[in-house]
Enzyme design. Structure first.
Site, PDB file in Angstrom:
ATOM      1  N   THR A   1       0.807  -1.213   0.000  1.00  0.00           N
ATOM      2  CA  THR A   1       0.000   0.000   0.000  1.00  0.00           C
ATOM      3  C   THR A   1       0.843   1.267   0.000  1.00  0.00           C
ATOM      4  O   THR A   1       1.788   1.401   0.780  1.00  0.00           O
ATOM      5  CB  THR A   1      -0.928   0.009   1.219  1.00  0.00           C
TER       6      THR A   1
ATOM      7  N   LYS B   1      -3.688   4.465  -2.355  1.00  0.00           N
ATOM      8  CA  LYS B   1      -4.758   5.148  -1.643  1.00  0.00           C
ATOM      9  C   LYS B   1      -5.028   6.497  -2.313  1.00  0.00           C
ATOM     10  O   LYS B   1      -4.110   7.308  -2.486  1.00  0.00           O
ATOM     11  CB  LYS B   1      -4.372   5.363  -0.181  1.00  0.00           C
TER      12      LYS B   1
ATOM     13  N   GLU C   1     -11.231   0.046  -5.614  1.00  0.00           N
ATOM     14  CA  GLU C   1     -12.016  -0.251  -4.421  1.00  0.00           C
ATOM     15  C   GLU C   1     -12.858   0.952  -4.028  1.00  0.00           C
ATOM     16  O   GLU C   1     -12.358   2.070  -3.940  1.00  0.00           O
ATOM     17  CB  GLU C   1     -11.087  -0.582  -3.242  1.00  0.00           C
TER      18      GLU C   1
ATOM     19  N   LYS D   1     -12.737  -8.906   4.457  1.00  0.00           N
ATOM     20  CA  LYS D   1     -11.856  -8.645   5.596  1.00  0.00           C
ATOM     21  C   LYS D   1     -12.461  -9.306   6.828  1.00  0.00           C
ATOM     22  O   LYS D   1     -13.660  -9.169   7.083  1.00  0.00           O
ATOM     23  CB  LYS D   1     -11.708  -7.141   5.842  1.00  0.00           C
TER      24      LYS D   1
END
Length: 332
Positions: free
Chosen positions: A130, A155, A206, A251
């Site tokens: 990430t 992100k 996402e 998750k």
């Protein structure tokens, strides 16, 4: 004379794990991961599970700790993982207890958790790495430092994301890119940001739009997969995301543990959805149960330990971005 089953005792601990360089998404920044660990002790063996309370879902460390502690009498009476499904809502608290019971059962039976679950043993698998949200310049520099990793998760945060993703692509020209907007896009900037992602060769986005306000996705045709995260929690969420998304992010802190996650993975695949196995920001103890889902997944995002200044010991080993199989001393 009948021998009574040992009384199981429950212990709870809160731990703080510093993050290397901090971690920023559209909702804010953090410098440490705060996790809650539940331990179930049968008098001989201990099973452990880790969860990460998440404010986006109304969770706090104190609230999750209290929810776990309230289950102590039920755990002492011999509660099973199926009992947890019936008595606790999905979320971080149930995940910690579910993982602890999987770990304890593996120790009590001398069988690995994946054998108990009836799934293949985890094999080496590549995780996404990430890149935190920042300026285009800082994200390009971060991409250059991580350019040798095969899969990067970027992100994003709303306005200016078109410049950010272009900068990341310049910094890491060969990496496969997935992005996570964490609900930060609006309908006004959606088209421009999507076009920039398509130009950069992004393969998955996402949760671009806020949960409950993502109906626009039903009208979009793109080579990029849209993946539900905040819009998707457990089996009850499947009807909500059907027709809007092509993938879902499973998750354990959302599903409330591996037990529900295994069931939702099967139903999601039957519904034609691709799977991502994701995580909150935690240690190897949180990643290990999720690795049982990786044989079913198209994308794996279990890089939590790579983002910490130090992981717990013993922990999962990484070869670059490749997660290596773990031993029973880690979990399960």
């Amino acid at each position: 004379m009948n021998r009574q089953a040992p009384v199981r005792r429950l212990a709870i601990a809160t731990e703080h794990w510093p993050i290397t360089g901090g971690f920023t998404i559209s909702r804010g920044s953090r410098t440490e991961a705060v996790v809650v660990v539940a331990t179930v002790d049968d008098g001989v063996r201990q099973g452990r599970g880790e969860c990460v309370p998440y404010a986006r879902y109304g969770e706090t460390v104190d609230g999750v700790t209290a929810a776990i502690r309230a289950m102590a009498p039920t755990i002492a009476a011999g509660a099973t993982r199926q009992d947890l499904l019936r008595t606790m809502p999905a979320g971080a608290a149930r995940n910690a207890l579910d993982a602890a019971l999987w770990d304890l059962e593996a120790k009590e039976t001398g069988r690995r958790a994946w054998t108990l679950a009836g799934v293949p043993a985890p094999e080496p698998v590549t995780t996404a790495f990430t890149l935190s949200l920042g300026t285009p310049e800082s994200m390009a520099a971060a991409a250059e430092r991580a350019a040798g990793r095969p899969l990067l998760k970027v992100k994003l945060g709303g306005p200016g994301d078109d410049e950010r993703i272009a900068a990341v692509r310049r910094g890491a020209p060969k990496a496969t890119l997935i992005v996570d907007a964490n609900e930060a896009w609006s309908t006004d900037i959606f088209a421009a940001n999507l076009a920039a992602c398509e130009a950069a060769g992004v393969v998955l986005i996402e949760q671009p739009l806020p949960a409950g306000r993502d109906q626009l996705l039903a009208t979009i045709r793109s080579p990029i997969l849209f993946c539900a995260d905040e819009s998707f929690h457990d089996r009850n969420s499947l009807p909500t995301v059907s027709g809007l998304y092509q993938a879902v992010n499973i998750k354990l802190d959302k599903t409330g543990g591996l037990t529900e996650a295994l069931a939702v993975a099967v139903e999601a695949k039957e519904a034609g959805l691709a799977l991502m196995v994701g995580c909150m920001l935690g240690t190897s103890l949180a990643m290990a149960p999720a690795l049982l889902l990786t044989p079913l997944a198209r994308f794996v995002d279990l890089d939590g330990p790579l983002l910490l200044t130090q992981d717990r010991t013993p922990g999962i080993s990484f070869d670059g971005s490749v997660i290596l199989p773990f031993g029973a001393e880690v979990w399960g």
